[in-house]
Design an enzyme around this catalytic site. Sequence first.
Site, PDB file in Angstrom:
ATOM      1  N   ASP A 172      43.958  42.316  38.598  1.00 21.58           N
ATOM      2  CA  ASP A 172      43.447  40.946  38.555  1.00 21.58           C
ATOM      3  C   ASP A 172      41.926  40.928  38.585  1.00 21.58           C
ATOM      4  O   ASP A 172      41.309  39.895  38.385  1.00 21.58           O
ATOM      5  CB  ASP A 172      43.978  40.141  39.753  1.00 21.58           C
ATOM      6  N   ASP A 203      55.368  38.374  35.490  1.00 25.11           N
ATOM      7  CA  ASP A 203      54.627  38.602  36.728  1.00 25.11           C
ATOM      8  C   ASP A 203      55.581  38.846  37.895  1.00 25.11           C
ATOM      9  O   ASP A 203      56.797  38.595  37.804  1.00 25.11           O
ATOM     10  CB  ASP A 203      53.737  37.373  37.002  1.00 25.11           C
TER      11      ASP A 203
END
Length: 740
Positions: A529, A464
């Site tokens: 997301d 990430d």
Amino acid sequence: MEERPSTLSLHGRRSSLILRLSQDVPEIIYWGKRISAQTDATMLSLLSAQQQEIAGGARNPVPLSLTPTIGQGYMAHPGLAISTVSPNADSPYADYDAPSAWSLSPKIKRLVRHSETHHTIVCEDDHRQISLLHNINLDTATDVLTICTSIENRSNAAINVAWCAAATLPLPHHISHIMGFEGRWASEFHTHTLHQNSGAYVRENRRGRTSHDCFPGLILHHAHTHEAQGEAYGFHLGWSGNHRLMAEKNADGRPIVQMGELLLPGEIMLSPGASYNSPNLYASYSAAGFTKLSQQFHAHLRENILRPKIVEKPRPVHYNTWEAIYFDHDLDTLKTLANKAADIGVERFVLDDGWFPGRNNDRGGLGDWFVDAEKYPEGLQPLIQHVNDLGMSFGLWFEPEMVNPDSDLFRQHPDWILQTAHNPQTHFRHQTVLDLTRPEVTEYLFDRINSLLTTLNIEYIKWDMNRDLNHPGNALGNPAVHQQTRALYALLEKVRTAHPSVEIESCASGGGRADYGILAHTDRIWTSDNNDALERLKIQKGFSYFFPSELMGSHVGPRDCHITHRTLPMTLRAPVALFGHMGMEMDLRELTAEEETELKAMVSLYKTHRHFIHSGNLYRLDLNEANTSTGPSASIGFGIVSKDQSEALFSYSLLLSTTAAHPTYYRFAGLIPDACYELNIIWPLKGNGHWPKSSLFQLETNLPNIDGKVFTGEALMQLGFQLPVLTPQSNLIFHLSRCK
Ligand code: GLA
């Protein structure tokens, strides 16, 4: 082999690119539909030559080279901006009197041939002692051109590179429209289309990562191009740092596209002997619409950029813990989730953020890549063992490039971050960015990751990266996005080399680092997301212009979406995830018996069909279904057809009510016209109470009677079938199999 012919002709299967090399600079004189051997390059050279002196303009045409420069007399945005900084004080030529670099005018010296379609054109400016090298490769099989430019400083003075585009590519004058990308976090890959006027359409990204709002891609096309027809030119910069994209119609009417790395002031200083390589620009031409263009890019990624080993392996069904537990890690809960996941058919269990010390929220812990002894007194082994015993592999979340000020790492090494002197850090998710250009930083990160991968059975990393680089200065006080990006690639490569069987996902808050540069070092992308299926349909459509389905992380989210707070049925959530690399990300304990049945069924459909979902050809459909208030965007349809055209899955999703009483015809694509196909509607599940029906009237029989019938490919493609009246937020999946 080195030579200097007057033209260079590169041919793909469907496109040709012809350059003139007879003048001082390399110029593209043709790029478009493949031309036959009958048409020789001299004809094109003659046809493309300016026929008369331009009244009120330069007497001889100013060339439009691969890198047009001020020194060549070019008056639109140059392909290169450099300047002499200082002579090298130690050199015998300290009182340097060569012309300054800013007005560079490199001339073709030679052509280096690597293969039939891969060459380097070497240009040199003898007076300034600076070379430009154009590396150019048209992949025959996929028709994707890979092009980049390097600058070599052979002089005795340091030079500053402010801009060195990967290439400047001319376009035919009838290409009049620009499709660009825009968005934000959780709403990525949206497109807009503009008519190209005189002047420049410029997009700049200074975020230090590929970005959510300015994906480095453009499609230029004819006014009437659509999915299945018309000319389109696609461009993508394979780079994960800053970038500038430009589509310019010069004042003299010549349209070009120019793309390259956006460099911060003073970022690239080339000392004598040093060189700078631009990122790769990937470009392709399609005479047959946007879908064909995407198929070319997909094939290119599959065949030339991704790791063959990963391309061949079936992509396992994921379960990701993030939206189920966030930072609230508890071994028993995780084991319960793992049990449920395995029962539903999950093959890989990914433990997201929250497993390391001090990580009870997003305010602390980043940088301390050790297992939290409070949450996991016996380490991660008991959980991994449990997951493995259930037959699933294990993946782990990292955010290596970041550090929270509230972490041991930061307390020990407060100087290890990127910063700009005397400026307070811009707050961004309570974290700052580690300076990867310091070898001790990447050594520490490699050591931590390597130690976890060596001691635990971890097969997957979710890598990430959750903030922009607002203060991208290194320890020397210099701007360092370029070096940071290169250092990231090197670190990823080091991890991969040490653990070749570990797969790595590129996730930057979802969708923030999706580009071919990062895909040379990673194996899949976390697309967004946003797990809201209605939003995802649009995001995934935008993503599909340049990326194939197997790279598209796509999860079935919770019933009540955590990001949009919209409540959506499993009958919509599951099919939207089917067409990517499928997974789920929710608290599985929330599932009703009915939802669980549907989810299990979808997982099993995924397993049955993933071999061609992940290798076949994508067809986006122009359904043109109207909703008067929003225009023709009430529905989204697309399909994936196996390479041998023997099998296909097509999806139809209705987002909004339509304003026409008769629904549109669903016209399939990519089939063999005279072959026969059995058509089955495989979603929603029959007999599960969700079979599509009109919101107002029950049809006499609520099964459209096409189910299970045989049709020719041409009937399915030319006429299509009239869709039933559906309620918004419905989805249908069609399976087609060629009759033996
Ligand atoms: C980012 C990712 C999410 C999740 C969180 C964890 O937002 O995109 O999927 O991993 O970080 O903090």
